[in-house]
Design a protein around this motif. Structure first.
Motif, PDB file in Angstrom:
ATOM      1  N   VAL A 241       5.283   2.259 -20.063  1.00 14.39           N
ATOM      2  CA  VAL A 241       6.377   1.796 -20.940  1.00 14.39           C
ATOM      3  C   VAL A 241       6.823   0.437 -20.386  1.00 14.39           C
TER       4      VAL A 241
ATOM      5  N   GLY B 298       9.097  -2.146 -18.360  1.00  8.12           N
ATOM      6  CA  GLY B 298       9.923  -2.006 -17.162  1.00  8.12           C
ATOM      7  C   GLY B 298      10.980  -3.098 -17.084  1.00  8.12           C
TER       8      GLY B 298
ATOM      9  N   SER C 278      12.441   2.163 -16.515  1.00  2.00           N
ATOM     10  CA  SER C 278      12.136   1.866 -17.910  1.00  2.00           C
ATOM     11  C   SER C 278      13.239   0.978 -18.493  1.00  2.00           C
TER      12      SER C 278
ATOM     13  N   SER D  20      12.361   5.647 -23.752  1.00  2.00           N
ATOM     14  CA  SER D  20      11.837   4.424 -23.138  1.00  2.00           C
ATOM     15  C   SER D  20      11.195   3.535 -24.202  1.00  2.00           C
TER      16      SER D  20
ATOM     17  N   THR E  78       8.477   1.162 -25.903  1.00  3.09           N
ATOM     18  CA  THR E  78       7.021   1.022 -25.796  1.00  3.09           C
ATOM     19  C   THR E  78       6.516  -0.182 -26.592  1.00  3.09           C
TER      20      THR E  78
ATOM     21  N   CYS F  91       2.648  -0.701 -25.525  1.00  2.00           N
ATOM     22  CA  CYS F  91       2.179  -0.083 -24.282  1.00  2.00           C
ATOM     23  C   CYS F  91       1.098   0.946 -24.643  1.00  2.00           C
TER      24      CYS F  91
ATOM     25  N   GLU G  52       6.130   7.533 -19.486  1.00  2.00           N
ATOM     26  CA  GLU G  52       6.250   7.021 -18.126  1.00  2.00           C
ATOM     27  C   GLU G  52       5.197   7.632 -17.193  1.00  2.00           C
TER      28      GLU G  52
ATOM     29  N   TYR H 149      15.688  10.541 -22.664  1.00  2.00           N
ATOM     30  CA  TYR H 149      14.726  10.298 -23.740  1.00  2.00           C
ATOM     31  C   TYR H 149      15.293  10.707 -25.102  1.00  2.00           C
TER      32      TYR H 149
END
Ligand code: AMP
Ligand code: MG
Length: 352
Positions: A41, A43, A147, A155, A157, A179, A184, A242
């Motif tokens: 994901v 950062g 994340s 997170s 992506t 991603c 993660e 999440y």
């Protein structure tokens, strides 16, 4: 509010990219915050050796100060500068690094307490994404990076989802496209007495890890809610996580029974459906919006889509989100772990 700068790194040549990444690396060395893509994901990075830079990550995310950060290194061999590496670490590194694996080891004193949240251990990862690796190498310091979402949310992506949360909170955002994995990293803790424990499942499965770590244990927090007063090995696991804004309900049942149950519900409903059943939801007399999670036999595709879809669902706004309860096998264990937290452990079992 910060003035966020953007680097559009997706698909451009190395010669164009290097000066842009050098500038972002300078920002990191000066104590700034840079969001960068990884294969798992996005950062939210800061210089891991600078206590105030890493402290500013918690402020940008609204992250509780007792939830430690993962440090990202350019080469697996850099781990020994920051941690007490063990023979098991070297075997894991040989097999899985660079890649979506994080290993928790005893920390050396060079790592500030703002990174470890006061623990004696530190989590280390060497990502595979070429933009991430070049950025870390150019910075010349390890990069602490959780994340890049506001604390508690799914997170990010993709670039748009990073901007939704981090615009004005960070100095630089690097767009690296979607991603690849979408969940993660797998986290494994190695203790000084040689024990190995899975703290968070990910794309690297327990089966793959056991080829190197036959004695791997799985922390009960991977699949279960913490009991009152229980100490947690990985502080991040104790938080609601999440989670989209709308409540998520996981349905444990055969597909037909799941469809019948959903067709009897009222309100504005989103359904996460396996691809092969999506049309059956679309044809239901009651109206539900269907989001295609991917084929039921392809958990990698589901992993890639899950957080993306939860965020898109939130943009529309629903009363409830229904989704199937994944199994706990292979990559599905990672989906189970994320979805059960997104649902705050709300599972309805439907018996026909
Ligand atoms: P994220 O914020 O998505 O990067 O998640 C980082 C995860 O790594 C959280 O669940 C943390 O609790 C966990 N973590 C980081 N450092 C440690 C550590 N030293 N020991 C155990 N878990 C850790
Ligand atoms: Mg996170």
């Amino acid at each position: 509010m910060k003035k966020t700068e953007y680097i559009f790194a997706n698909g451009i040549s190395d010669t164009e990219l290097t000066p842009m990444l050098s500038q972002a690396a300078d920002t990191l060395r000066r104590g700034g915050l840079v969001v960068f893509p990884t294969e798992t994901v996005y950062g939210l990075g800061a210089n891991a050796l600078d206590p105030s830079a890493s402290a500013s990550i918690y402020a940008a995310k609204g992250r509780p100060s007792d939830n430690p950060l993962i440090i990202h290194i350019a080469h697996p061999s850099d781990a020994e500068r920051y941690t007490e590496v063990t023979p098991l670490f070297n075997r894991l590194a040989e097999r899985f690094m660079p890649g979506p694996l994080t290993v928790v080891l005893p920390a050396k004193s060079i790592i500030p307490k703002t990174v470890t949240a006061g623990l004696s251990t530190v989590a280390v990862r060497c990502p595979q994404n070429p933009i991430a690796r070049r950025l870390i190498a150019l910075a010349g310091v390890p990069i602490a990076a959780p994340s890049a979402n506001l604390s508690g949310s799914p997170s990010p992506t993709c670039f748009q989802h990073v901007c939704d949360d981090m615009n004005g909170r960070v100095d630089v955002i690097i767009d690296g496209g979607e991603c690849e994995i979408g969940l993660e990293s797998t986290i494994v803790a190695l203790s000084e007495n040689g024990e190995a424990t899975l703290l968070r499942p990910g794309r690297i499965t327990p089966g793959e890890l056991r080829e190197v770590l036959p004695e791997l244990k799985i922390s009960s927090a991977v699949t279960e809610a913490l009991k009152e007063g229980e100490t947690v090995l990985s502080p991040g696991m104790k938080y609601r996580h999440y989670a989209p804004i709308a409540p998520v309900v996981l349905l444990k049942s055969e597909e037909k029974a799941r469809q019948k149950y959903i067709s009897e519900q009222s309100g504005k409903i989103a359904v996460l459906s396996y691809s092969e059943y999506a049309d059956e939801y679309r044809d239901m007399p009651c109206s539900v919006d269907v989001y295609d999670l991917g084929p039921s036999c392809e958990p990698d595709v589901q992993a890639h889509r899950l957080f993306y879809l939860l965020r898109e669902i939130d943009k529309v706004g629903y009363d409830r989100i229904f989704a199937p309860l994944p199994s706990k096998d292979g990559v599905e264990l990672a989906l189970y772990n994320r979805m059960i937290r997104a649902a705050a452990y709300t599972v309805i079992e439907i018996n026909k």
